[in-house]
Design a protein around this motif. Structure first.
Motif, PDB file in Angstrom:
ATOM      1  N   ARG A 101     -13.233  -3.935  -5.922  1.00  0.00           N
ATOM      2  CA  ARG A 101     -11.913  -3.917  -6.547  1.00  0.00           C
ATOM      3  C   ARG A 101     -10.896  -3.159  -5.699  1.00  0.00           C
ATOM      4  O   ARG A 101      -9.750  -3.591  -5.539  1.00  0.00           O
ATOM      5  CB  ARG A 101     -12.007  -3.277  -7.936  1.00  0.00           C
ATOM      6  CG  ARG A 101     -10.682  -3.165  -8.654  1.00  0.00           C
ATOM      7  CD  ARG A 101     -10.792  -2.312  -9.904  1.00  0.00           C
ATOM      8  NE  ARG A 101     -11.392  -1.018  -9.679  1.00  0.00           N
ATOM      9  CZ  ARG A 101     -10.735   0.048  -9.211  1.00  0.00           C
ATOM     10  NH1 ARG A 101      -9.464  -0.042  -8.922  1.00  0.00           N
ATOM     11  NH2 ARG A 101     -11.358   1.198  -9.052  1.00  0.00           N
ATOM     12  N   THR A 102     -11.282  -2.040  -5.129  1.00  0.00           N
ATOM     13  CA  THR A 102     -10.344  -1.264  -4.318  1.00  0.00           C
ATOM     14  C   THR A 102     -10.002  -1.982  -3.022  1.00  0.00           C
ATOM     15  O   THR A 102      -8.891  -1.845  -2.512  1.00  0.00           O
ATOM     16  CB  THR A 102     -10.903   0.138  -4.013  1.00  0.00           C
ATOM     17  OG1 THR A 102     -12.156   0.011  -3.351  1.00  0.00           O
ATOM     18  CG2 THR A 102     -11.080   0.945  -5.284  1.00  0.00           C
ATOM     19  N   TYR A 103     -10.944  -2.771  -2.497  1.00  0.00           N
ATOM     20  CA  TYR A 103     -10.666  -3.567  -1.302  1.00  0.00           C
ATOM     21  C   TYR A 103      -9.608  -4.620  -1.628  1.00  0.00           C
ATOM     22  O   TYR A 103      -8.642  -4.790  -0.884  1.00  0.00           O
ATOM     23  CB  TYR A 103     -11.958  -4.228  -0.803  1.00  0.00           C
ATOM     24  CG  TYR A 103     -11.745  -5.145   0.374  1.00  0.00           C
ATOM     25  CD1 TYR A 103     -11.601  -4.634   1.652  1.00  0.00           C
ATOM     26  CD2 TYR A 103     -11.677  -6.524   0.207  1.00  0.00           C
ATOM     27  CE1 TYR A 103     -11.399  -5.472   2.743  1.00  0.00           C
ATOM     28  CE2 TYR A 103     -11.475  -7.368   1.279  1.00  0.00           C
ATOM     29  CZ  TYR A 103     -11.336  -6.835   2.546  1.00  0.00           C
ATOM     30  OH  TYR A 103     -11.126  -7.662   3.618  1.00  0.00           O
ATOM     31  N   LEU A 104      -9.772  -5.324  -2.760  1.00  0.00           N
ATOM     32  CA  LEU A 104      -8.788  -6.336  -3.168  1.00  0.00           C
ATOM     33  C   LEU A 104      -7.424  -5.713  -3.424  1.00  0.00           C
ATOM     34  O   LEU A 104      -6.392  -6.299  -3.104  1.00  0.00           O
ATOM     35  CB  LEU A 104      -9.255  -7.075  -4.415  1.00  0.00           C
ATOM     36  CG  LEU A 104     -10.268  -8.183  -4.192  1.00  0.00           C
ATOM     37  CD1 LEU A 104     -10.651  -8.819  -5.512  1.00  0.00           C
ATOM     38  CD2 LEU A 104      -9.755  -9.219  -3.246  1.00  0.00           C
ATOM     39  N   SER A 105      -7.416  -4.521  -3.980  1.00  0.00           N
ATOM     40  CA  SER A 105      -6.162  -3.823  -4.212  1.00  0.00           C
ATOM     41  C   SER A 105      -5.449  -3.548  -2.891  1.00  0.00           C
ATOM     42  O   SER A 105      -4.235  -3.724  -2.778  1.00  0.00           O
ATOM     43  CB  SER A 105      -6.430  -2.521  -4.960  1.00  0.00           C
ATOM     44  OG  SER A 105      -5.260  -1.762  -5.079  1.00  0.00           O
ATOM     45  N   GLY A 106      -6.203  -3.132  -1.876  1.00  0.00           N
ATOM     46  CA  GLY A 106      -5.634  -2.897  -0.558  1.00  0.00           C
ATOM     47  C   GLY A 106      -5.123  -4.168   0.090  1.00  0.00           C
ATOM     48  O   GLY A 106      -4.104  -4.160   0.785  1.00  0.00           O
ATOM     49  N   VAL A 107      -5.810  -5.282  -0.144  1.00  0.00           N
ATOM     50  CA  VAL A 107      -5.361  -6.575   0.387  1.00  0.00           C
ATOM     51  C   VAL A 107      -4.048  -6.960  -0.276  1.00  0.00           C
ATOM     52  O   VAL A 107      -3.113  -7.419   0.390  1.00  0.00           O
ATOM     53  CB  VAL A 107      -6.435  -7.669   0.176  1.00  0.00           C
ATOM     54  CG1 VAL A 107      -5.896  -9.037   0.554  1.00  0.00           C
ATOM     55  CG2 VAL A 107      -7.682  -7.352   0.978  1.00  0.00           C
ATOM     56  N   GLU A 108      -3.936  -6.765  -1.586  1.00  0.00           N
ATOM     57  CA  GLU A 108      -2.704  -7.108  -2.302  1.00  0.00           C
ATOM     58  C   GLU A 108      -1.531  -6.221  -1.910  1.00  0.00           C
ATOM     59  O   GLU A 108      -0.386  -6.595  -2.101  1.00  0.00           O
ATOM     60  CB  GLU A 108      -2.911  -7.035  -3.816  1.00  0.00           C
ATOM     61  CG  GLU A 108      -3.536  -8.269  -4.386  1.00  0.00           C
ATOM     62  CD  GLU A 108      -3.403  -8.348  -5.891  1.00  0.00           C
ATOM     63  OE1 GLU A 108      -2.765  -7.465  -6.511  1.00  0.00           O
ATOM     64  OE2 GLU A 108      -3.948  -9.299  -6.467  1.00  0.00           O
ATOM     65  N   ARG A 109      -1.798  -5.040  -1.382  1.00  0.00           N
ATOM     66  CA  ARG A 109      -0.732  -4.158  -0.905  1.00  0.00           C
ATOM     67  C   ARG A 109      -0.495  -4.321   0.595  1.00  0.00           C
ATOM     68  O   ARG A 109       0.251  -3.552   1.187  1.00  0.00           O
ATOM     69  CB  ARG A 109      -1.080  -2.704  -1.219  1.00  0.00           C
ATOM     70  CG  ARG A 109      -1.053  -2.377  -2.686  1.00  0.00           C
ATOM     71  CD  ARG A 109      -1.168  -0.883  -2.935  1.00  0.00           C
ATOM     72  NE  ARG A 109      -2.206  -0.237  -2.152  1.00  0.00           N
ATOM     73  CZ  ARG A 109      -3.463  -0.038  -2.543  1.00  0.00           C
ATOM     74  NH1 ARG A 109      -3.838  -0.443  -3.729  1.00  0.00           N
ATOM     75  NH2 ARG A 109      -4.321   0.573  -1.756  1.00  0.00           N
ATOM     76  N   SER A 110      -1.143  -5.298   1.212  1.00  0.00           N
ATOM     77  CA  SER A 110      -1.033  -5.589   2.654  1.00  0.00           C
ATOM     78  C   SER A 110      -1.509  -4.430   3.513  1.00  0.00           C
ATOM     79  O   SER A 110      -1.021  -4.234   4.613  1.00  0.00           O
ATOM     80  CB  SER A 110       0.416  -5.937   3.029  1.00  0.00           C
ATOM     81  OG  SER A 110       0.876  -7.019   2.303  1.00  0.00           O
ATOM     82  N   GLU A 111      -2.465  -3.649   3.020  1.00  0.00           N
ATOM     83  CA  GLU A 111      -2.979  -2.510   3.774  1.00  0.00           C
ATOM     84  C   GLU A 111      -4.264  -2.835   4.524  1.00  0.00           C
ATOM     85  O   GLU A 111      -4.653  -2.093   5.412  1.00  0.00           O
ATOM     86  CB  GLU A 111      -3.248  -1.334   2.825  1.00  0.00           C
ATOM     87  CG  GLU A 111      -1.995  -0.759   2.219  1.00  0.00           C
ATOM     88  CD  GLU A 111      -2.285   0.354   1.250  1.00  0.00           C
ATOM     89  OE1 GLU A 111      -3.476   0.574   0.919  1.00  0.00           O
ATOM     90  OE2 GLU A 111      -1.326   0.996   0.802  1.00  0.00           O
ATOM     91  N   ARG A 112      -4.946  -3.897   4.147  1.00  0.00           N
ATOM     92  CA  ARG A 112      -6.241  -4.217   4.744  1.00  0.00           C
ATOM     93  C   ARG A 112      -6.127  -5.390   5.702  1.00  0.00           C
ATOM     94  O   ARG A 112      -5.388  -6.332   5.463  1.00  0.00           O
ATOM     95  CB  ARG A 112      -7.257  -4.576   3.641  1.00  0.00           C
ATOM     96  CG  ARG A 112      -7.498  -3.492   2.617  1.00  0.00           C
ATOM     97  CD  ARG A 112      -8.001  -2.202   3.228  1.00  0.00           C
ATOM     98  NE  ARG A 112      -9.250  -2.344   3.896  1.00  0.00           N
ATOM     99  CZ  ARG A 112     -10.396  -1.840   3.485  1.00  0.00           C
ATOM    100  NH1 ARG A 112     -10.448  -1.148   2.387  1.00  0.00           N
ATOM    101  NH2 ARG A 112     -11.492  -2.027   4.180  1.00  0.00           N
ATOM    102  N   ASN A 113      -6.877  -5.312   6.790  1.00  0.00           N
ATOM    103  CA  ASN A 113      -6.977  -6.405   7.753  1.00  0.00           C
ATOM    104  C   ASN A 113      -8.150  -7.275   7.288  1.00  0.00           C
ATOM    105  O   ASN A 113      -9.298  -6.891   7.427  1.00  0.00           O
ATOM    106  CB  ASN A 113      -7.217  -5.845   9.148  1.00  0.00           C
ATOM    107  CG  ASN A 113      -7.073  -6.881  10.214  1.00  0.00           C
ATOM    108  OD1 ASN A 113      -6.592  -7.974   9.964  1.00  0.00           O
ATOM    109  ND2 ASN A 113      -7.496  -6.534  11.420  1.00  0.00           N
ATOM    110  N   VAL A 114      -7.851  -8.433   6.728  1.00  0.00           N
ATOM    111  CA  VAL A 114      -8.851  -9.245   6.046  1.00  0.00           C
ATOM    112  C   VAL A 114      -9.531 -10.194   7.020  1.00  0.00           C
ATOM    113  O   VAL A 114      -8.864 -10.847   7.826  1.00  0.00           O
ATOM    114  CB  VAL A 114      -8.180 -10.068   4.917  1.00  0.00           C
ATOM    115  CG1 VAL A 114      -9.217 -10.773   4.078  1.00  0.00           C
ATOM    116  CG2 VAL A 114      -7.316  -9.188   4.065  1.00  0.00           C
TER     117      VAL A 114
END
Length: 137
Positions: A101-114
């Protein structure tokens, strides 16, 4: 100068309740949480000694950072929109996608390199084709 702990074992106190903290193949008995939320090792005696570290050993930025590209924002916007249309929470989407869940949250905030594999998992959880997440509308 930097402080480094030099530790020696001492006999455990039989009245101290012990927990087992495992790190790799080492198992250390530890006391329950202290009032400050820190764990104290119960049967290890530590002394501090000063040593000099080379400048190249101590990293200036210990975490690798990647530059944020515009495609992250497009992915985040499409994820948020499709998740809202389907009435899914981040937790429900994480469960459907098999991601944290925290990974998806980071993706939605454009913080994660997916990775492309995770884009496919997210698309599967949303029930869409992966290219729809990357298309700028």
């Amino acid at each position: 100068m930097t402080d480094v702990r030099e530790c020696r074992r001492r006999p455990p106190n039989p009245r101290t309740p012990l927990l087992i903290l495992s790190k790799g193949s080492r198992r250390l008995p530890v006391e329950p949480h202290s009032p400050l939320g820190m764990i104290a090792i119960s049967n290890v005696e530590c002394n501090l000694k000063a040593v000099a570290l080379k400048a190249s050993i101590w990293p200036i930025c210990p975490v690798k950072r990647t530059h944020k590209g515009p495609l992250r924002d497009i992915l985040a916007k499409n994820m948020r929109r499709l998740r809202a249309v389907r009435g899914l929470s981040q937790e429900a989407l994480a469960h459907e996608s098999g991601l944290n869940r925290t990974y998806l949250s980071g993706v939605e905030r454009s913080e994660r390199n997916v990775s492309i594999d995770n884009v496919a998992r997210i698309a599967n959880g949303l029930g869409v084709e992966p290219w729809k997440l990357l298309k700028d509308d």
